[in-house]
Design a protein around this motif. Sequence first.
Motif, short mmCIF file in Angstrom:
data_model
loop_
_atom_site.label_atom_id
_atom_site.label_comp_id
_atom_site.label_asym_id
_atom_site.label_seq_id
_atom_site.Cartn_x
_atom_site.Cartn_y
_atom_site.Cartn_z
N TYR A 14 16.68 -3.39 9.29
CA TYR A 14 16.47 -2.97 10.55
C TYR A 14 14.95 -2.94 10.70
CZ TYR A 14 21.28 -1.76 11.05
OH TYR A 14 22.68 -1.74 11.00
N ILE A 15 14.37 -3.86 11.75
CA ILE A 15 12.85 -3.90 11.79
C ILE A 15 12.37 -3.33 13.04
CG2 ILE A 15 12.96 -5.71 9.93
CD1 ILE A 15 12.10 -7.40 12.36
N PHE A 16 11.37 -2.82 13.08
CA PHE A 16 10.54 -2.31 14.23
C PHE A 16 9.25 -2.80 14.45
CE2 PHE A 16 13.74 0.54 12.45
CZ PHE A 16 14.53 0.82 13.56
N ILE A 17 8.99 -3.26 15.66
CA ILE A 17 7.78 -4.00 15.98
C ILE A 17 7.13 -3.39 17.01
CG2 ILE A 17 6.79 -6.06 16.88
CD1 ILE A 17 8.97 -7.90 15.34
N GLY A 18 5.82 -3.30 17.11
CA GLY A 18 4.84 -2.48 18.13
C GLY A 18 3.50 -2.47 17.58
N PRO A 19 2.76 -2.22 18.76
CA PRO A 19 1.24 -1.93 18.50
C PRO A 19 1.20 -0.67 17.62
CG PRO A 19 1.87 -1.42 20.91
CD PRO A 19 3.10 -1.89 20.13
N SER A 20 -0.21 -0.62 17.13
CA SER A 20 -0.45 0.56 15.99
C SER A 20 -0.32 1.68 16.99
CB SER A 20 -1.94 0.54 15.90
OG SER A 20 -2.02 -0.37 14.84
#
Length: 180
Positions: A14-20
């Motif tokens: 499961y991957i999680f993407i988002g800005p810092s």
Amino acid sequence: VLHSSAIEIDKKAYIFIGPSGSGKSFIVNSLLKYGRLMTEDILSCAYANESFFASPSIPVIKLQQNELISNSKNFKINGDTRNRNGCIVKHFDHEGTPVEIEACFILKESKNPNISKCDEIEAYKNLFLNSFCALPKNKCPESEKRLMSNISLFIKTVPTFKYERKKDHDMTNLLKFLGL
């Protein structure tokens, strides 16, 4: 290669993407009791056998002082703008076995927590913005075309969700969604 964090739960990535600062590390750290860390911050993934697979990187996660993992070796990260520490994670695949990606979550701060299917345009925009590519931009048209093609293939292959969450780190919706 994506700017994301990933965890393996029951042989699924499961991957999680988002800005810092969006909570990628916090989420993965919170899910460690259910699985193993794959990567924190930079994910290498590859397409094979009609699926995308994530590869583990190094067993380190960056956390705030109040989130540090007990019984873990912690160290100061020089130059980290948020003054986080590195923690060496024990639950990690040191063999580097790629794991099929089950879902991708795009993190968004919201007053109304929700997990919903992400439309293709939103998914494409976020994957593009969180992809590492050849620099300087537009100097290698072949690698640019390949990046665009890989993002499109990823969207067609991996279920992508918008994970809207409050800044308070309540993960009830995600745990229910994952059946944990």
